[in-house]
Scaffold this active site. Structure first.
Site, short mmCIF file in Angstrom:
data_model
loop_
_atom_site.label_atom_id
_atom_site.label_comp_id
_atom_site.label_asym_id
_atom_site.label_seq_id
_atom_site.Cartn_x
_atom_site.Cartn_y
_atom_site.Cartn_z
N GLU A 193 0.93 -1.00 0.54
CA GLU A 193 0.33 0.03 -0.39
C GLU A 193 0.96 1.21 -0.06
OE1 GLU A 193 -3.97 1.78 2.42
OE2 GLU A 193 -2.90 0.18 3.14
N GLU A 200 -16.42 0.30 -4.55
CA GLU A 200 -16.70 1.34 -2.92
C GLU A 200 -16.36 2.49 -4.33
OE1 GLU A 200 -11.81 1.08 -2.47
OE2 GLU A 200 -13.37 0.42 -0.96
N HIS A 250 -8.85 4.00 1.61
CA HIS A 250 -7.94 3.67 0.25
C HIS A 250 -7.46 4.71 -0.13
CE1 HIS A 250 -10.66 -0.60 1.12
NE2 HIS A 250 -9.54 -0.41 1.55
#
Length: 652
Positions: free
Chosen positions: A80, A193, A247
């Protein structure tokens, strides 16, 4: 293969994957040759059928590029916070070839429960071989979706975590097309999402898929097609506008559809929508048992259909990997490496200073004369490239600006002359000749800042006065990962200003927590592990008649300490009347969370009710600890029961 094989996280995940049955043949550590976990370690990537990128975010792009150059068909990047502009460079490389497919970055990975093959860090106790293909942006939402289908007795075939990055290597539409060819998949769970247009692209693909499934039988003789049922969920209906919801890619930019628009598009395509991942199993089972139009195709083949195929240029090839379908093993718990970050937003005066320093830009206050137009530089997520965003008018709410159009351009070459002429035409500039020249200079300066300072969205309002373009408003947002993971843009980072309402979230960030205070009259404090699940918790509470006061993501791997710190942050909001803890123990241990809740209750002297919903790994142990604590804590395993109790308590 694992790149970064000898690292702590890679070692833990590889050990569990090997025990589960995944055929890991070795790994890579630059400049080193030897053995690790009984497998060879090489200094460079050779040619495995798939590689898992386990190096740190700052080196991830280099590792991905090495794998592309080696011609590895499937590259899975779990890291990430890979800097955005590093990924823009990677996508410009991917577009020049047809052999390698990238999944991620910021992906939990892919896993074939049927084939006993895991490339990633998904929690193995949730999985069971079965019939449901799962495509998802969110890790925690996918884990609960998996657990729901396991409890329903359906199991999973192939689960593809495309990840929550701004620029995923494989998007929802491509993942759906992979499941179309998978002989083990009878139905699909789709988890989306906010952010980008991936769900809209998926809806368009599903419409085409359904139309092909309804063709006469003779037309399907060449390529038989199963009309698989699809059940979907989209998180972020109650997003905080202009904020990144955990995110990296979970934000709605100007011209992008919001969650409600995505839900409507999927429903129009024939997708059955649910509002919580725990419902997937029951809904899919009911549809499959109805069995009016869905049949299973048994080709006798054993392959993960389509994942080992080339990417952006769509010149796909497939590869049989039946050797991955091996024996059963005990399924241990694993850990995670995820941590959260924010973005850098500059005040308008600092944005104007950057523009003046770029030169050849007329900028200043709006005089009231001339039509304000939208001109921005950002990301076209569908094209995986930078783009110019333009609209001939503006709106107080940027997301409602009409006639927004994107003009993608090449990462290496920048906007060309023809594109700028098209942008000028779309902006409806008055004096075309001189206005286009002026617009070209403005765009050149904006793009220069975009690349030099590693921005992800630069929005301006411009006016056209006598053939000259003037910037009268500016809001720039830059990639915090460039500084935090790669040490770049230090001077820019020092210019960031934290608004008073954002101070609790900025303080929590040091503990790996993403906290956003939601506007309005919400009174339920939420504490959730995972960004997708945190967004969905806010949404599902609203559907049940409650209202959340905040979004809080403890990260994919919550600990007792982060739970205690999360309580501390939540309780700074005087509106909060009850705290709702919603934990799915995939990567997180339910008993660890319970201890954190008990510790927070005791050390912070809580005087408001706390409702704790724990499912997943060690759920029984966690619920038992809560029940036997002697504290006024309420433990549940069912989300709807827990939500109803939290709403009841906040109204009492």
């Amino acid at each position: 293969m694992f790149q970064g094989f000898t690292g702590k996280q890679a070692t833990a995940d590889a050990t569990e994957s090997i025990a589960w049955g995944t055929n890991i043949v070795g790994g890579v550590k630059p400049g080193w040759t030897g053995q690790h976990l009984g497998r060879p370690v090489l200094p460079t990537v050779r040619e495995p059928h798939a590689t898992a990128i386990y190096v740190s975010a700052q080196h991830a792009a280099s590792a991905i590029e090495e794998a592309i150059e080696a011609g590895v068909p499937l590259i899975v990047a779990v890291a990430e916070h890979v800097p955005l502009h590093d990924m823009l460079r990677i996508h410009s490389i991917l577009k020049t070839q047809s052999k390698s497919r990238l999944v991620g970055a910021n992906s939990p990975g892919i896993i074939s429960a049927v084939g006993r093959c895991r490339i990633g860090f998904q929690p193995l106790p949730c999985f069971s071989p079965g019939r449901i293909g799962i495509v998802t942006k969110s890790g925690t939402l996918s884990y609960e979706t998996v657990a729901s289908t396991t409890r329903a007795g359906l199991g999973q075939s192939l689960c593809i975590g495309v990840g929550g990055d701004i620029l995923p290597g494989t998007d929802l539409r491509e993942a759906l097309s992979i499941l179309e060819d998978d002989p083990d998949t009878d139905a699909i769970a789709l988890v989306g999402e906010i952010g980008g247009t991936g769900e809209m692209d998926a809806a368009a693909w599903i419409k085409d898929y359904r139309s092909r499934a309804r063709l006469p039988k003779y037309a399907q003789l060449i390529a038989p097609l199963i009309d698989r049922p699809i059940v979907g969920l989209v998180a972020g209906v109650n997003e905080a506008r202009g904020r990144i919801m955990g995110h990296a890619g979970a934000f709605t930019a100007v011209g992008e559809p919001d969650a409600r628009t995505k839900i409507a598009a999927l429903q129009d395509a024939g997708v059955t929508m649910v509002n919580h991942p725990a419902k997937f199993g029951g809904v899919l089972k009911a549809i499959l048992e109805d069995g009016t139009s869905h049949t299973r195709r048994d080709t006798g083949k054993s392959w993960v259909g389509g994942l080992l195929r080339g990417t952006q240029r769509r010149q796909f090839h497939s590869f049989t990997i039946g050797r991955f379908r091996q024996r059963r093993y005990n399924r241990p718990h694993i850990s995670s490496i995820q941590q959260q970050r924010r973005r850098i937003h500059l005040p308008e005066d600092k944005c104007m200073d950057l523009l003046r320093a770029a030169g050849q830009v007329n900028c200043g206050t709006y005089s009231g004369h001339g039509t304000r137009r939208l001109l921005a530089v950002g990301i076209d997520r569908s094209m995986r490239s930078p783009c110019i965003i333009a609209a001939p008018a503006t709106h107080e709410d940027e997301l409602l600006t009409p006639n927004v159009k994107r003009f993608p351009f090449d990462f290496r070459r920048g906007p060309d002359r023809l594109s700028i002429e098209r942008i000028a035409s779309h902006l409806q500039l008055s004096n075309k000749g001189s206005a286009v020249d002026s617009l070209r200079r403005v765009i050149k300066s904006l793009v220069t800042i975009f690349f030099d300072k590693e921005a992800y969205l630069m929005t301006t309002h411009v006016v056209d006065r006598l053939g000259a373009i003037k910037i009268v408003a500016a809001q720039f947002s830059f990639d915090d990962a460039a500084f935090r993971t790669a040490g770049r843009q230090r001077d820019l980072h020092s210019l960031a200003v934290v608004a008073p309402e954002d101070e609790p979230g900025a303080a929590a960030e040091d503990s790996g927590i993403v906290y956003i205070r939601l506007a309005g009259t919400g009174v339920i404090g939420t504490l959730v592990n995972g960004a997708g699940l945190a967004m969905n918790t806010v949404d599902a509470l609203a559907d049940a008649g409650g209202k959340a006061a905040n979004f809080l993501d403890t990260g994919g791997k919550a600990t007792s300490e982060t739970v205690k710190e999360s309580f501390r942050v939540i309780l700074q909001d005087q509106r909060v009347r009850v705290v709702f803890v919603n934990i799915f123990g995939g990567l997180t241990l339910g008993d660890m969370i319970a201890r954190g809740v008990i510790m927070a209750f005791q050390e912070l002297s809580l005087d408001i009710p706390v409702v704790v919903r724990i499912r997943g790994t060690n759920e029984k142990e966690g619920q038992k600890l809560i029940a036997e604590s002697g504290l006024p804590l309420l433990a549940f395993d069912d989300f709807e029961e827990a939500a109803a109790k939290a709403i009841e308590l906040c109204r009492a």
